[in-house]
Design a protein around this motif. Structure first.
Motif, short mmCIF file in Angstrom:
data_model
loop_
_atom_site.label_atom_id
_atom_site.label_comp_id
_atom_site.label_asym_id
_atom_site.label_seq_id
_atom_site.Cartn_x
_atom_site.Cartn_y
_atom_site.Cartn_z
N TYR A 63 0.83 -1.21 0.00
CA TYR A 63 0.00 0.00 0.00
C TYR A 63 0.87 1.26 0.00
O TYR A 63 0.55 2.24 -0.69
N ARG A 64 1.94 1.23 0.79
CA ARG A 64 2.80 2.42 0.87
C ARG A 64 3.56 2.64 -0.44
O ARG A 64 3.73 3.79 -0.86
N GLY A 65 3.98 1.57 -1.07
CA GLY A 65 4.61 1.71 -2.37
C GLY A 65 3.63 2.23 -3.41
O GLY A 65 3.95 3.13 -4.20
N THR A 66 2.42 1.69 -3.38
CA THR A 66 1.39 2.09 -4.35
C THR A 66 1.05 3.57 -4.21
O THR A 66 0.79 4.25 -5.22
N ALA A 67 1.06 4.09 -3.00
CA ALA A 67 0.73 5.51 -2.79
C ALA A 67 1.70 6.44 -3.53
O ALA A 67 1.37 7.59 -3.82
N GLN A 68 2.89 5.93 -3.85
CA GLN A 68 3.89 6.74 -4.56
C GLN A 68 3.76 6.64 -6.08
O GLN A 68 4.51 7.30 -6.81
N ALA A 99 9.71 3.31 -0.58
CA ALA A 99 8.59 3.21 0.36
C ALA A 99 8.39 1.77 0.82
O ALA A 99 8.13 1.51 2.00
N VAL A 100 8.52 0.82 -0.11
CA VAL A 100 8.40 -0.59 0.24
C VAL A 100 9.53 -1.01 1.16
O VAL A 100 9.32 -1.60 2.23
N GLN A 101 10.75 -0.70 0.76
CA GLN A 101 11.92 -1.13 1.53
C GLN A 101 11.93 -0.53 2.93
O GLN A 101 12.16 -1.24 3.93
N ARG A 135 11.86 -1.70 8.58
CA ARG A 135 11.58 -1.18 9.91
C ARG A 135 11.28 -2.31 10.90
O ARG A 135 11.51 -2.19 12.11
N PHE A 136 10.77 -3.43 10.38
CA PHE A 136 10.41 -4.57 11.21
C PHE A 136 11.50 -5.65 11.21
O PHE A 136 11.29 -6.74 11.74
N ASN A 153 11.86 -3.65 -5.25
CA ASN A 153 11.29 -3.40 -3.93
C ASN A 153 12.29 -2.75 -2.99
O ASN A 153 12.07 -2.68 -1.78
N TYR A 154 13.38 -2.27 -3.54
CA TYR A 154 14.39 -1.55 -2.76
C TYR A 154 14.97 -0.47 -3.66
O TYR A 154 14.97 -0.59 -4.90
N GLY A 155 15.44 0.61 -3.05
CA GLY A 155 16.02 1.67 -3.87
C GLY A 155 15.96 3.01 -3.16
O GLY A 155 15.62 3.10 -1.98
N ALA A 156 16.28 4.05 -3.93
CA ALA A 156 16.38 5.40 -3.37
C ALA A 156 15.31 6.31 -3.98
O ALA A 156 15.03 6.24 -5.18
#
Length: 257
Positions: A132-137, A150-152, A157-158, A183-186
């Motif tokens: 969801y957080r990735g999709t929001a971007q 956002a995904v990474q 965090r967990f 799913n990772y990056g800057a």
């Protein structure tokens, strides 16, 4: 090359992805202890064909089934088998594709089988929230890296692992189009998101180390430490005002009660 879709083409992609959601809802009702992943694959193929589409995965680069069904430590691309029997407490990731009216649908959902361990349930919740957080971007003017970061950021965090070897992708007349969506990056890096792009965002998150192993069957990817992994996937059209999600998880979750 990145292909921008017309409004008509986006609606055809929406039709496909809604059918994928309906297919995932149908198979979700059958995921229970004692059922084999091969039985689930037959249900998926029958459902897709009964709705006037064909399974997009079947025969794709030689893939031998209509769906990828991955259990517990299998991250993605698990080949359905009569020898894999679902058990209470398992998690089952189902990745489904359709081909209809010249376009492809593609989405994945990880199902909990009965009562699963609390740490496993948290993995599912966090992976879905990362999606969801990735999709929001996913909006015009941002870059792929905004989605990736956002995904990474949320998953790590967990203390979870973010798989590097596999990624999301563009979607259209072909199942895998440009751009790739890691799913990772800057933030601020990667291809520019433009209105008319359609992409698949699909976090693949592990409970332990992010390292994976590619099995000898040529398809199945599992965690090296054999800890569980989760996988959720949306198809998303890029709009100026934000993401237009073509997948509908409500259809799946309402069917599960």
């Amino acid at each position: 090359m990145i292909y921008l879709k017309t409004e008509e083409e986006i609606e055809l992609l929406r039709d496909n992805n809604l059918l994928v959601s309906q297919t995932l809802a149908e198979v979700g009702r059958h995921i229970k202890p004692g059922v084999t992943t091969k039985q689930l694959d037959r249900i998926i193929e029958d459902f897709i064909r009964s709705h006037g589409a064909t399974p997009a995965f079947l025969g794709y680069q030689g893939y031998p089934a209509s769906a990828c069904i991955s259990v517990n430590e299998q991250v993605v691309h698990g080949i359905p088998s009569d020898n894999i029997v679902i058990k209470e407490g398992d998690i089952v990731s189902v990745d489904v594709g359709t081909f209809m009216k010249g376009f492809v649908g593609d989405s994945a959902y990880t199902f909990a089988v009965g009562e699963v361990a609390e740490d496993v349930r948290q993995l599912l919740e966090v992976t879905k929230e990362a999606l969801y957080r990735g999709t929001a971007q996913a909006k015009a003017g941002n870059r792929v890296g905004d989605i990736s970061a956002a995904v990474q950021d949320y998953a790590e965090r967990f203390g979870y692992g973010v798989v590097r070897e596999l990624e999301g992708h563009g979607l259209g007349r072909k199942m895998h189009e440009e751009p790739g969506v890691p799913n990772y990056g800057a933030r601020g890096r990667g291809p520019l998101l433009k209105e008319g792009m359609v992409i698949c965002i699909e976090p693949m998150i592990t409970m332990g180390n992010r390292a994976v192993v590619f099995e000898r069957d040529g398809w199945t990817v599992r965690t090296r430490d054999r800890k569980p992994a989760a996988h959720f996937e949306f198809a998303v059209a890029i709009r100026k005002n934000g993401p237009d999600v073509l997948t509908d998880f409500n259809i799946i979750e309402n069917s599960l009660g």
